[in-house]
Write an enzyme that holds these catalytic residues in place. Structure first.
Site, PDB file in Angstrom:
ATOM      1  CD  GLU A 279      62.254 -90.618  73.903  1.00 15.45           C
ATOM      2  OE1 GLU A 279      63.272 -91.207  74.334  1.00 15.45           O
ATOM      3  OE2 GLU A 279      61.130 -90.786  74.395  1.00 15.45           O
ATOM      4  CD  GLU A 308      56.776 -89.957  74.651  1.00 17.24           C
ATOM      5  OE1 GLU A 308      57.959 -90.343  74.711  1.00 17.24           O
ATOM      6  OE2 GLU A 308      56.219 -89.386  75.585  1.00 17.24           O
ATOM      7  CG  ASP A 331      52.464 -95.236  73.562  1.00 16.70           C
ATOM      8  OD1 ASP A 331      53.115 -94.657  74.446  1.00 16.70           O
ATOM      9  OD2 ASP A 331      51.278 -95.580  73.702  1.00 16.70           O
TER      10      ASP A 331
END
Lengths: 457, 457
Positions: A279, A308, A331
């Site tokens: 990630e 995010e 997000d």
């Protein structure tokens, strides 16, 4: 169904608070680039003439929250005096007003402080809408006709991937089987994974202890922070792999620590531990970089996840188009709220990328559960290979906290978007005036607030 | 040469002001997305212990400046008490501190309000440095050894395109012929183009009048705003083409008005008017979109230009890598000041893209002239096909305004970065307390400031 009785729905107040929790004291939330976050938020309360309320927030990491709070105050001019029903009846137009004001867009556009501020207000509006309709947010979305749902989306800059008409067509097609999926969701909830076992600040003993704890709680997917030192990472990931065994799933998260080639080299050294994904390997702006990393790691069976810190739907569009992401982590508070997130879900569906929402922080678990449940019932129609991040922190502050049982999120039943704070939270943790902060300044746990942080008080 | 005598260089004050000019009254600066800008800036003054000053600004468009001002206040903590000589001796580390603080980076990262605020402070630091060395900024850069110049740059996230060592090698190679280029620059200045003829708010008569005026002033390159209505654009561009004839150059600027396919279709309809470039055809985040547009317009001899809203070096990197831009328009106040702009120049050089800086606004012409002159003397070693944007507005406010004669920027001779306001400017145009603003509120030319705009006062 548009709201027909507009009476009383004029928005007469927008209050915003800087709310911070002292999470840096425990090393919770620490990663390669965020070494000492104090999980925080800018918290918006909207009030209508007939005393209905909408609560919305955007997540922050401590310092700087004061800037987001001021940006929200600057956006007040677009909200006060509007009738909420008029906003919802043409939500995409309102979205354009608040995200692309002809003077204010220069300080964005559609990114950072300005977009976080817009998200907090828009989240409060969506909460208000769901409360007016007396439904949990996910159910409000599920019950909307495709045409109405899509009317909330601004398709500017994404029309070569998806158009309004195409979105409506897709949503109509997916109506088939919705009843069964609603039943399945209410009986089984939605799969969660845990990020709780491997914050950067945790010792090996803590990591090992937490793996056992979350295994016992029924979790099958475990995420660990990496990216500071490769030997440490191998050791920490080995601790997790040894605890969870080969049958469970390990993910790793570098929080943007690496350059492109560094990411590839580093991950090759972790490949024997079989992570499902890496990630945020590098800059959240680097579409071409993510694509290069994805291609290089494909032979090792490692996918790339991210989102995010992805600023807006235009960047998401490219990550999805280019094969830069195999796992799309929307997000709930960075891009422009549900209006923009729906566009991202639709593009991900069209381009066959699975959405696994980012959560944790403050209120993110509470919000994304609604979105992912809508996706299951109304869009992707599948939970296969999808799961929602879960971090067991900061839920106690909410009046309707998310509930995770046996590693599954239970579908929210109360009306709204689940981000209303309990009243005592504001008394204690509003920064810097709350009683907990005053106590911590007094005993020098934290330094006194500075000039900028005092300005919004 | 690093500063050896650090005495007195401790930074003891950082003052920031919200300065706005009522440019929306005349339609100056209006384009497809920015219909009523009040050209503004957040204006920083640094003071050292021995009463030296550094002046720096970031450009804004009116509303929202108050948010940038607060962000600058929030960044004070990284500057106050530091010795300026220590900052300059390891400028890349300071740059990382202010742009990537572990808590504050969440409200960026490296974009929008946070990055504009960092740019204003960093611009003031570079001004201070040039004043300490008693040189115009461009000359400070030219006189630096490659190693020292490169030590100001953070190469994170761009190392697969250019490394520190490679940058030093390139700059060393380009030392050859510098003397002759310095002489040429001081005798001939640097070519400018005008954006003054075709703001969106101007009538055809005004456009035609201004074309003649700027032709008489020696200009050969003319830029026009497009993107609201294609028939209007054909008419407006025809007015300009008729005035300037086939021997001069027309450029068009859509300020992000279009979706990708829309941009291609629209520009095909303007192709017969032979524009050199289409500037900002779509979202400034859309690398893949710009590449598609570039490829589609290549057969028509139209290049793509952009950069004024490009958030950071990572996005620039991709625009340059992918062939999305044929003209790289660095901006002096959106990305993280000269530290980051040098990285962009180096990448553009490596990837063979010409830099034609964005200017206009407030102080942008004053700043970018320094950068482009450094590029000519020390990096690209050529003015061929390169020119600096020139807008003849807001220069009268500066103590050392840029000078354009016969369509060429004259090399600045006074020390610093040319962005110090005359004292009366702050008295008149500081928002909302300045005397001009008070007068305009009184006679209702503008509405009174709102709560957010008053907060920094």
């Amino acid at each position: 169904m548009p709201i027909t009785n507009k009476s009383g729905l004029k928005i007469i107040a927008l209050d915003v608070k800087d709310v911070r929790f002292p999470t840096s004291l425990g090393g919770h939330g620490s990663d390669a680039l965020h070494t000492d976050p104090n999980y925080s938020c800018a918290y918006v309360t909207l009030t209508t003439e007939d005393r209905r309320y909408g609560y919305g927030l955007t997540f922050t990491c401590g310092r700087g929250t004061e800037v987001v709070v001021l940006a929200i105050r600057s956006f007040k001019r677009f909200v006060l005096g509007m009738n909420a029903a008029d906003i919802f009846a043409d939500f995409a137009s309102f979205w354009k007003t608040i995200t692309n004001d002809s003077q204010m867009r220069w300080i964005g556009p559609e990114c950072g402080v300005a977009h976080l501020a817009a998200a907090a207000i828009l989240n409060a509006l969506w909460d208000l809408w769901a409360r007016i309709e007396n439904k949990p947010l996910w159910r409000l979305l599920v019950d909307m006709e495709p045409q109405e749902l899509v009317s909330t989306i601004d398709f500017r800059y994404i029309s070569e991937v998806i158009t309004r008409d195409e979105a409506i067509r897709i949503l109509k097609e997916r109506k088939s089987g919705q009843g069964a999926r609603l039943k399945y969701l209410s009986e089984n909830g939605y799969p969660a994974y845990t990020t709780q076992v491997g914050w950067m600040g945790y010792s090996d003993e803590t990591v090992s202890h937490l793996c056992k704890k979350y295994l016992n709680l029924g979790f099958t997917h475990f995420k660990v922070k990496v990216g500071v030192n490769v030997l440490d990472d191998i050791r920490r990931c080995s601790v997790v792999r040894n605890c969870i065994g080969d049958g469970k799933v390990l993910m790793v998260d570098a929080n943007q620590a690496w350059d492109v080639n560094e990411a590839i080299d580093w991950m090759k050294k972790l490949a024997h531990l079989k992570p499902l994904w890496i990630e945020e390997p590098t800059s959240p702006y680097d579409v071409l970089g993510h694509t290069a990393i994805s291609n290089a790691l494909k032979p090792y069976g490692i996918g790339v996840a991210g989102g995010e810190m992805c600023a807006n739907r235009v960047l998401f569009k490219q990550f999805l188009q280019s094969g830069g992401l195999q796992f799309c982590q929307i997000d709930a508070a960075r891009v422009g709220s549900i209006n923009e997130i729906l566009a991202i879900y639709l593009m991900a569906d069209k381009l066959n990328v699975k959405v696994c929402p980012h959560a944790g922080g403050v209120g993110l678990c509470e919000m994304v559960q609604h979105l992912q449940m809508w996706d299951y019932v109304s869009l992707s129609a599948s939970m296969d290979g999808r799961f929602i991040e879960y971090v067991d922190q900061q839920h106690e502050h909410f009046s309707d906290p998310c509930i995770v049982e046996n590693a599954r999120y239970i579908a929210p039943k109360l009306r709204g978007y689940s981000t209303q704070f309990l009243p005592e939270v504001l008394d204690k943790f509003t920064y810097p005036t709350g009683s907990e902060w005053q106590r911590m300044f007094e005993d020098a746990t934290f330094p006194e607030p500075d000039e900028a942080e005092l300005l919004n008080v």
